[in-house]
Design a protein around this motif. Structure first.
Motif, PDB file in Angstrom:
ATOM      1  N   MET A  43      43.102   5.366  68.399  1.00  0.00           N
ATOM      2  CA  MET A  43      43.865   5.779  67.223  1.00  0.00           C
ATOM      3  C   MET A  43      44.692   7.021  67.517  1.00  0.00           C
ATOM      4  N   GLY A  44      45.974   6.978  67.152  1.00  0.00           N
ATOM      5  CA  GLY A  44      46.875   8.110  67.375  1.00  0.00           C
ATOM      6  C   GLY A  44      46.784   9.141  66.259  1.00  0.00           C
ATOM      7  N   GLN A  45      47.355  10.316  66.503  1.00  0.00           N
ATOM      8  CA  GLN A  45      47.308  11.409  65.526  1.00  0.00           C
ATOM      9  C   GLN A  45      48.200  11.170  64.318  1.00  0.00           C
ATOM     10  N   SER A  46      49.234  10.368  64.459  1.00  0.00           N
ATOM     11  CA  SER A  46      50.202  10.224  63.373  1.00  0.00           C
ATOM     12  C   SER A  46      49.809   9.188  62.324  1.00  0.00           C
ATOM     13  N   ILE A  47      48.739   8.448  62.539  1.00  0.00           N
ATOM     14  CA  ILE A  47      48.400   7.354  61.627  1.00  0.00           C
ATOM     15  C   ILE A  47      48.132   7.842  60.198  1.00  0.00           C
ATOM     16  N   GLN A  48      47.548   9.018  60.027  1.00  0.00           N
ATOM     17  CA  GLN A  48      47.293   9.529  58.684  1.00  0.00           C
ATOM     18  C   GLN A  48      48.611   9.792  57.950  1.00  0.00           C
ATOM     19  N   ARG A  49      49.550  10.463  58.614  1.00  0.00           N
ATOM     20  CA  ARG A  49      50.853  10.763  58.001  1.00  0.00           C
ATOM     21  C   ARG A  49      51.602   9.476  57.683  1.00  0.00           C
ATOM     22  N   GLU A  50      51.624   8.563  58.627  1.00  0.00           N
ATOM     23  CA  GLU A  50      52.360   7.315  58.432  1.00  0.00           C
ATOM     24  C   GLU A  50      51.759   6.489  57.303  1.00  0.00           C
ATOM     25  N   THR A  51      50.439   6.411  57.239  1.00  0.00           N
ATOM     26  CA  THR A  51      49.782   5.629  56.193  1.00  0.00           C
ATOM     27  C   THR A  51      49.998   6.268  54.828  1.00  0.00           C
ATOM     28  N   PHE A  52      49.897   7.578  54.752  1.00  0.00           N
ATOM     29  CA  PHE A  52      50.163   8.286  53.499  1.00  0.00           C
ATOM     30  C   PHE A  52      51.568   7.974  53.002  1.00  0.00           C
ATOM     31  N   THR A  53      52.545   8.032  53.895  1.00  0.00           N
ATOM     32  CA  THR A  53      53.937   7.775  53.519  1.00  0.00           C
ATOM     33  C   THR A  53      54.126   6.324  53.096  1.00  0.00           C
ATOM     34  N   LEU A  54      53.522   5.399  53.825  1.00  0.00           N
ATOM     35  CA  LEU A  54      53.624   3.986  53.456  1.00  0.00           C
ATOM     36  C   LEU A  54      52.969   3.720  52.094  1.00  0.00           C
ATOM     37  N   GLU A  55      51.878   4.415  51.804  1.00  0.00           N
ATOM     38  CA  GLU A  55      51.235   4.278  50.487  1.00  0.00           C
ATOM     39  C   GLU A  55      52.169   4.758  49.378  1.00  0.00           C
ATOM     40  N   LYS A  56      52.842   5.887  49.594  1.00  0.00           N
ATOM     41  CA  LYS A  56      53.808   6.400  48.612  1.00  0.00           C
ATOM     42  C   LYS A  56      54.947   5.399  48.419  1.00  0.00           C
ATOM     43  N   THR A  97      52.752  -0.332  67.284  1.00  0.00           N
ATOM     44  CA  THR A  97      52.452   0.208  68.606  1.00  0.00           C
ATOM     45  C   THR A  97      51.106  -0.330  69.057  1.00  0.00           C
ATOM     46  N   GLU A  98      51.143  -1.183  70.095  1.00  0.00           N
ATOM     47  CA  GLU A  98      49.910  -1.797  70.614  1.00  0.00           C
ATOM     48  C   GLU A  98      48.889  -0.757  71.042  1.00  0.00           C
ATOM     49  N   ARG A  99      49.339   0.276  71.762  1.00  0.00           N
ATOM     50  CA  ARG A  99      48.415   1.281  72.298  1.00  0.00           C
ATOM     51  C   ARG A  99      47.549   1.893  71.205  1.00  0.00           C
ATOM     52  N   TYR A 100      48.144   2.173  70.043  1.00  0.00           N
ATOM     53  CA  TYR A 100      47.423   2.823  68.955  1.00  0.00           C
ATOM     54  C   TYR A 100      46.991   1.838  67.870  1.00  0.00           C
ATOM     55  N   ASN A 101      47.429   0.573  67.977  1.00  0.00           N
ATOM     56  CA  ASN A 101      47.123  -0.462  66.984  1.00  0.00           C
ATOM     57  C   ASN A 101      47.507   0.001  65.584  1.00  0.00           C
ATOM     58  N   ASP A 102      48.750   0.520  65.450  1.00  0.00           N
ATOM     59  CA  ASP A 102      49.175   0.979  64.133  1.00  0.00           C
ATOM     60  C   ASP A 102      50.631   0.669  63.847  1.00  0.00           C
ATOM     61  N   PHE A 103      50.955   0.771  62.568  1.00  0.00           N
ATOM     62  CA  PHE A 103      52.327   0.610  62.103  1.00  0.00           C
ATOM     63  C   PHE A 103      52.854   1.983  61.723  1.00  0.00           C
ATOM     64  N   SER A 104      54.095   2.251  62.107  1.00  0.00           N
ATOM     65  CA  SER A 104      54.708   3.536  61.792  1.00  0.00           C
ATOM     66  C   SER A 104      56.183   3.343  61.476  1.00  0.00           C
ATOM     67  N   ASN A 110      47.270  -1.706  54.655  1.00  0.00           N
ATOM     68  CA  ASN A 110      45.920  -2.238  54.828  1.00  0.00           C
ATOM     69  C   ASN A 110      45.494  -2.219  56.294  1.00  0.00           C
ATOM     70  N   HIS A 111      46.389  -2.594  57.185  1.00  0.00           N
ATOM     71  CA  HIS A 111      46.065  -2.580  58.614  1.00  0.00           C
ATOM     72  C   HIS A 111      45.722  -1.161  59.064  1.00  0.00           C
ATOM     73  N   ASN A 112      46.584  -0.198  58.751  1.00  0.00           N
ATOM     74  CA  ASN A 112      46.341   1.185  59.176  1.00  0.00           C
ATOM     75  C   ASN A 112      45.052   1.745  58.576  1.00  0.00           C
ATOM     76  N   ARG A 113      44.788   1.424  57.313  1.00  0.00           N
ATOM     77  CA  ARG A 113      43.537   1.889  56.685  1.00  0.00           C
ATOM     78  C   ARG A 113      42.320   1.361  57.437  1.00  0.00           C
ATOM     79  N   GLN A 114      42.371   0.093  57.860  1.00  0.00           N
ATOM     80  CA  GLN A 114      41.250  -0.497  58.597  1.00  0.00           C
ATOM     81  C   GLN A 114      41.058   0.194  59.948  1.00  0.00           C
ATOM     82  N   VAL A 115      42.160   0.498  60.623  1.00  0.00           N
ATOM     83  CA  VAL A 115      42.080   1.213  61.911  1.00  0.00           C
ATOM     84  C   VAL A 115      41.413   2.573  61.699  1.00  0.00           C
ATOM     85  N   MET A 116      41.823   3.296  60.644  1.00  0.00           N
ATOM     86  CA  MET A 116      41.236   4.611  60.370  1.00  0.00           C
ATOM     87  C   MET A 116      39.765   4.487  59.981  1.00  0.00           C
TER      88      MET A 116
END
Length: 145
Positions: free
Chosen positions: A124-137, A11-18, A111-117
């Protein structure tokens, strides 16, 4: 997933992967909604749901000012899809936010999401923490398995 590659949304607006997904009403079938969201957001075809991977339950501030908190349970599934993606059928707000389906290594998305955080980017959107946690798992449990 295909090896270390995972089908995500950038998502370009939030610069994150979900992970693809969306909300459903309590009386709706979660598998039907899952297949619909995958088809609409990514163009995935012949979606086969293999197993329930897990869920995250969270409370966070609600975006509507008349409510204090939002309670949300996010479910994650392992699925197979056809090798070729059709054209995505995004909703207008998804198009406006610049959402695009991508296959990429899980580790790169993490790695991308961690750098954004770490930078605490203004958009930065609100869901990036949840999405990154799940991707790490997923990286720990499914990619290195």
């Amino acid at each position: 997933m295909r090896g270390d590659q995972i089908l995500l949304l950038f998502t370009e607006r939030y610069n994150d992967f979900s992970l693809p997904g969306g909300g459903i009403d309590e009386d709706k079938d979660i598998i039907v909604a899952l297949k619909r969201e995958l088809e609409e957001e990514t163009g995935a075809q012949d979606v086969q749901v293999n197993e329930h991977y897990g869920f995250i339950e969270e409370y966070r501030p609600y975006w509507k000012p008349q409510f204090d908190l939002m309670h949300m349970t996010s479910h994650f599934f392992l699925c197979d899809v056809a090798p070729e993606l059709a054209d995505a059928r995004m909703e207008s707000h998804e198009v406006a936010n610049g959402m695009k389906p991508v296959w990429m290594p899980v580790s790169e998305a993490v790695n991308h999401n961690r750098q954004v955080m770490a930078r605490q980017e203004e958009t930065m959107g609100q869901s990036i923490q949840r999405e990154t946690f799940t991707l790490e798992k997923i990286a720990d449990e499914l990619v290195s398995a």
